[in-house]
Design an enzyme around this catalytic site. Structure first.
Site, PDB file in Angstrom:
ATOM      1  CD  GLN A  76      -0.999  -0.592   3.710  1.00  0.00           C
ATOM      2  OE1 GLN A  76      -2.228  -0.483   3.694  1.00  0.00           O
ATOM      3  NE2 GLN A  76      -0.359  -1.121   4.742  1.00  0.00           N
TER       4      GLN A  76
ATOM      5  CG  HIS B 248      -5.562   3.385  19.177  1.00  0.00           C
ATOM      6  ND1 HIS B 248      -4.983   4.497  18.605  1.00  0.00           N
ATOM      7  CD2 HIS B 248      -5.487   2.409  18.232  1.00  0.00           C
ATOM      8  CE1 HIS B 248      -4.561   4.210  17.381  1.00  0.00           C
ATOM      9  NE2 HIS B 248      -4.848   2.947  17.130  1.00  0.00           N
TER      10      HIS B 248
ATOM     11  CG  ASP C 261      -1.856   2.576  14.544  1.00  0.00           C
ATOM     12  OD1 ASP C 261      -1.875   2.367  15.766  1.00  0.00           O
ATOM     13  OD2 ASP C 261      -2.886   2.499  13.843  1.00  0.00           O
TER      14      ASP C 261
ATOM     15  CD  GLU D  20       0.267  -4.034   9.824  1.00  0.00           C
ATOM     16  OE1 GLU D  20      -0.628  -3.574  10.545  1.00  0.00           O
ATOM     17  OE2 GLU D  20       0.224  -3.980   8.561  1.00  0.00           O
TER      18      GLU D  20
ATOM     19  CG  ASP E 130      -6.413  -1.511  15.064  1.00  0.00           C
ATOM     20  OD1 ASP E 130      -7.150  -0.762  14.410  1.00  0.00           O
ATOM     21  OD2 ASP E 130      -5.388  -1.123  15.664  1.00  0.00           O
TER      22      ASP E 130
ATOM     23  CG  ASP F 254     -12.056   1.850   5.670  1.00  0.00           C
ATOM     24  OD1 ASP F 254     -12.015   1.708   6.895  1.00  0.00           O
ATOM     25  OD2 ASP F 254     -12.232   2.930   5.108  1.00  0.00           O
TER      26      ASP F 254
END
Lengths: 282, 282
Positions: B35, B67, B91, B111, B160, B163
């Site tokens: 990305q 958060h 993040d 992640e 988490d 979209d």
């Protein structure tokens, strides 16, 4: 990052939050005696947008987030609200919500600018739909003067005012709040919109300090308003003698819920729970 | 209407809501394997902004709204959360909040994109501050594969995720939710961010339908997030065997409140009260 030739309604706050809505065209633009009035067409489900002095007042698509919360929280905390005063509110949304309560006998709308009412009647039928209700009296006058000699008159007073940084400045004073307090009957409740708690932090603190000098009971409730910067709004529940949530007319609340998109009894009971950073507004 | 040469971060939704933040400069821009990653400087108290594929993930100034709510609601609904899995969340904000709970023994962060973690470490010290915690294990892997063989491993799983319309698409499937369910120990809780209830209405309905096929208990809670379009966000609390609010560790909640800007016990109990138009998400 976006970059194109689209027309936008944009609004920014000192805290950095801003909102942006794509606009198809400006439908109406006029300088009244008091302010600039514009109607924009959003070309989305937000529908038409009313702005005063370039600040958004309402969109057709989500105005109910604001109007349901300013009206039903105090109205249902009162056992029988008959006499209602609305200050500001010339778009008609607050008037519309007040008339959902079958206890209401007389509503006074004190709006300084008749052109706001006229504009709403012309462009916003879903907001202005109760302007011809025979129980409504519209008084085009400065509320600061209007309220001075009103004593023991109202069950509920709703301050549906513009921002303290604009035309509404005189409506955010301790003297004005004390006059509103004295206009309430025993058991009366005032609710005022009290701005975005994430955008105008200093102004809100000063406002609450003045409210607490005028009323022995001041309590904050909040809700989401998607088209206001920060998406978050606060109202102050104020009274001489009524605690928030000390009473809710549950039967009437059930009827009101049937007519609402936001309001329901659980949401009513929850709206006084504030995030920790707003503790000082309690 | 405004019209100037200012640089903006803008984000629009199909429903018409948009947000706009003035940007001073672009600090970092890179295409990772997965990305586009950018860091913008807002020149306001929002501080630096992290975007992935041009969608805002977090601002330094208000990331805690998101958060705190994704983490503390499930963590305090569990009597002793020891083993935690976070999917997405590169993040670091969710990791940071999880480590506020002194019950935690091991946190796995799955992640897909190591460049997100690296960017956060470089530009977002307040988000990435727990990346060196010895109880944290970071796994750079596609969560769809990672979760398949995990059975009865976690007390709390936090989705988490980005979209459903972007990189996260494979994480919004019934098969994935069922695999997450099976990764939970008895008494375990999954919470997933479930988008803005005023922006992506159709996508949310579909998502909840899939969640309800995977979990016998699915309940929605909401809170404000000022910098997301519409200012309003929803999370889904999901479990095989734990009802929301059936338990809150009040002693730990008191400790957590001292470390938080949003979370407190009253706000926890209130966040499941939904406006009427969201009834179908109950």
């Amino acid at each position: 990052m976006q970059d194109d030739e689209q027309l936008y309604y944009q609004e920014f706050t000192p805290s950095g939050y801003g909102i942006s809505i794509k606009v198809k065209k400006v439908l109406f633009s006029e300088e009244s005696e008091f302010q600039k009035i514009e109607v924009l067409d959003s070309d989305s489900k937000l529908g038409k947008i009313l702005t005063l002095d370039d600040l958004m007042v309402a969109t057709e698509g989500d105005e109910y987030f604001y109007h349901e919360m300013i009206v039903h929280i105090p109205m249902l905390n009162h056992p029988c609200p008959k006499d209602i005063l609305i200050i500001g509110g010339g778009d008609g949304g607050t008037v519309r919500e007040v008339f959902k309560h079958n206890t209401v006998e007389h509503v006074t709308l004190c709006e300084i600018d008749k052109e706001v009412v006229a504009t709403s009647k012309k462009f916003f039928p879903t907001l202005s739909c109760e302007f011809d209700n025979p129980k409504l009296e519209i008084i085009y006058e400065n509320a600061i003067e209007f309220i001075k000699d009103k004593k023991n008159c109202y069950d509920v007073v709703l301050l549906d005012t513009p921002d303290p940084l604009s035309l509404g400045v005189g409506l955010f004073t301790e003297e004005f709040y004390k006059n509103v307090r004295d206009s309430l009957k025993d058991g009366g409740i005032m609710v005022t919109q009290s701005e975005s708690p994430v955008a105008l932090e200093e102004e809100i603190k000063e406002m609450y300090s003045m409210l607490k000098n005028a009323f022995s009971i001041v309590s904050t409730y909040t809700s989401v308003i998607p088209t206001y910067p920060g998406g978050y709004w606060a109202w102050a529940f104020c009274s001489k003698d009524v605690e928030p949530l000390s009473f809710i007319d549950e039967k009437r609340a059930e009827e009101i819920t049937q007519k609402c998109k936001i309001y329901n009894l659980n949401y009513h009971k929850a709206c006084y729970a504030l995030p920790t950073f707003l503790d000082e507004l309690k």
